[in-house]
Design an enzyme around this catalytic site. Structure first.
Site, PDB file in Angstrom:
ATOM      1  N   GLY A 173       0.783  -1.238   0.000  1.00  0.00           N
ATOM      2  CA  GLY A 173       0.000   0.000   0.000  1.00  0.00           C
ATOM      3  C   GLY A 173       0.810   1.280   0.000  1.00  0.00           C
ATOM      4  O   GLY A 173       0.344   2.308   0.480  1.00  0.00           O
ATOM      5  N   ARG A 175     -16.085 -15.004  -9.130  1.00  0.00           N
ATOM      6  CA  ARG A 175     -15.582 -13.624  -9.256  1.00  0.00           C
ATOM      7  C   ARG A 175     -16.734 -12.632  -9.179  1.00  0.00           C
ATOM      8  O   ARG A 175     -16.619 -11.559  -8.595  1.00  0.00           O
ATOM      9  CB  ARG A 175     -14.878 -13.443 -10.607  1.00  0.00           C
ATOM     10  CG  ARG A 175     -13.492 -14.021 -10.644  1.00  0.00           C
ATOM     11  CD  ARG A 175     -12.780 -13.658 -11.931  1.00  0.00           C
ATOM     12  NE  ARG A 175     -11.506 -14.344 -11.979  1.00  0.00           N
ATOM     13  CZ  ARG A 175     -10.371 -13.849 -11.488  1.00  0.00           C
ATOM     14  NH1 ARG A 175     -10.337 -12.655 -10.964  1.00  0.00           N
ATOM     15  NH2 ARG A 175      -9.256 -14.552 -11.539  1.00  0.00           N
ATOM     16  N   MET A 232      -4.289  -6.983  -6.776  1.00  0.00           N
ATOM     17  CA  MET A 232      -3.850  -8.103  -7.606  1.00  0.00           C
ATOM     18  C   MET A 232      -4.989  -9.034  -8.019  1.00  0.00           C
ATOM     19  O   MET A 232      -4.816 -10.251  -8.036  1.00  0.00           O
ATOM     20  CB  MET A 232      -2.756  -8.893  -6.859  1.00  0.00           C
ATOM     21  CG  MET A 232      -1.565  -8.064  -6.442  1.00  0.00           C
ATOM     22  SD  MET A 232      -0.753  -7.258  -7.839  1.00  0.00           S
ATOM     23  CE  MET A 232       0.130  -8.651  -8.515  1.00  0.00           C
ATOM     24  N   HIS A 234       0.563   1.099 -13.107  1.00  0.00           N
ATOM     25  CA  HIS A 234       1.361  -0.061 -13.525  1.00  0.00           C
ATOM     26  C   HIS A 234       2.817   0.382 -13.644  1.00  0.00           C
ATOM     27  O   HIS A 234       3.097   1.452 -14.185  1.00  0.00           O
ATOM     28  CB  HIS A 234       0.858  -0.599 -14.867  1.00  0.00           C
ATOM     29  CG  HIS A 234       1.624  -1.804 -15.315  1.00  0.00           C
ATOM     30  ND1 HIS A 234       1.486  -3.038 -14.703  1.00  0.00           N
ATOM     31  CD2 HIS A 234       2.573  -1.958 -16.270  1.00  0.00           C
ATOM     32  CE1 HIS A 234       2.300  -3.904 -15.283  1.00  0.00           C
ATOM     33  NE2 HIS A 234       2.970  -3.277 -16.229  1.00  0.00           N
TER      34      HIS A 234
HETATM   35  C1  GRF Z   1       3.381  -1.049  -7.527  1.00  0.00           C
HETATM   36  O1  GRF Z   1       4.618  -1.161  -8.176  1.00  0.00           O
HETATM   37  C2  GRF Z   1       2.262  -0.953  -8.528  1.00  0.00           C
HETATM   38  O2  GRF Z   1       2.603  -0.243  -9.680  1.00  0.00           O
HETATM   39  C3  GRF Z   1       2.034  -2.402  -8.871  1.00  0.00           C
HETATM   40  O3  GRF Z   1       2.182  -3.094  -7.653  1.00  0.00           O
HETATM   41  C4  GRF Z   1       3.020  -2.335  -6.781  1.00  0.00           C
HETATM   42  C5  GRF Z   1       2.216  -2.063  -5.547  1.00  0.00           C
HETATM   43  O4  GRF Z   1       2.964  -1.450  -4.540  1.00  0.00           O
HETATM   44  N1  GRF Z   1       0.756  -2.574  -9.508  1.00  0.00           N
HETATM   45  P1  GRF Z   1       2.245  -0.775  -3.299  1.00  0.00           P
HETATM   46  O5  GRF Z   1       1.322  -1.824  -2.702  1.00  0.00           O
HETATM   47  O6  GRF Z   1       1.504   0.425  -3.777  1.00  0.00           O
HETATM   48  O7  GRF Z   1       3.358  -0.425  -2.348  1.00  0.00           O
END
Ligand code: GRF
Length: 218
Positions: free
Chosen positions: A15, A68, A93, A112
């Site tokens: 996060g 889902r 995710m 991303h």
């Molecule tokens: C980040 O690199 C984001 O771009 C990718 O997953 C990672 C998440 O990191 N989708 P966080 O949980 O925000 O620290």
């Protein structure tokens, strides 16, 4: 000032992007506020961080759902109950089905860690290094059903250094993510960035300065 947009953040882990958005919203002139953080993983450290900031958190363990669609129905319900205007996926995710994506079309952002459309999906940094790119970066885009596609709001570029490993590149990109996501959300929440078909158009001033930012060039 017009009402701040009510934002729900979806996380699955650490996060740190969520924290960057929470921090940005502490400025009273920022056009958004975080009203709820939802994690599909009960052990996501980001849940504690959000709670410490006084933000409402919801755990919605996807494993407890048989489909889902059932999971997404509850997700949608929680966002609507919190009167959310905009959804920000931040290290969330789970792939979302067409029903959810359509319901939040042009109201859901994702970040991303690559310069899309290059290197969609997982293992981004290893694949970028294997490809020998000299620049990498990150992208904030509106969400569509195909993973890591959708109208691009903003991007930030970082250099790839000769001795980079996936971890060192990830750390450099992550630092850029923490600047880019608040910037992109500000563009969307303020109405300076608008979706037109499958492109995002920016208000004139932003077109000069801003879809591209580089924290390394100041
Ligand atoms: C980040 O690199 C984001 O771009 C990718 O997953 C990672 C998440 O990191 N989708 P966080 O949980 O925000 O620290």
């Amino acid at each position: 000032m017009t009402a701040r947009k009510r934002v729900g953040i979806l996380i699955s882990g650490r996060g740190s992007n969520m924290s960057a958005l929470i921090d940005a919203c502490k400025d009273p002139s920022y056009p958004a506020e975080i009203v709820i953080v939802i994690s599909n993983r009960p052990d996501a450290p980001g849940l504690q961080t959000a709670a410490k900031e006084g933000i409402a958190t919801v755990t919605m363990d996807h494993k407890a759902y048989s489909t889902r669609e059932a999971f997404e129905k509850d997700l949608d319900g929680a966002l609507r109950a919190a009167k959310v205007d905009l959804v920000c996926s931040a290290g969330f995710m789970r792939l979302l089905t067409e029903g959810f994506v359509d319901a939040w079309r042009n109201r859901q952002l994702n970040i991303h860690p690559s310069l899309l459309p290059a290197f969609k999906g997982l293992d981004t940094h290893k694949r970028a290094l294997d490809a020998g790119v000299k620049l990498s970066g990150c992208t904030v885009h509106f969400v569509r059903t195909e993973m890591d596609t959708g109208p691009i709001v903003a991007q930030a570029a970082v250099p790839v250094l000769v001795d980079d490993t996936p971890d060192t590149l990830a750390a450099r990109v992550l630092a850029a993510e923490h600047k880019l996501y608040p910037y992109a959300l500000e563009l969307v929440a303020s109405g300076k960035a608008r979706v037109d078909g499958e492109r995002v158009n920016l208000a004139e001033k932003q077109a000069v300065h801003g879809a591209y930012i580089s924290p390394y060039l100041g």
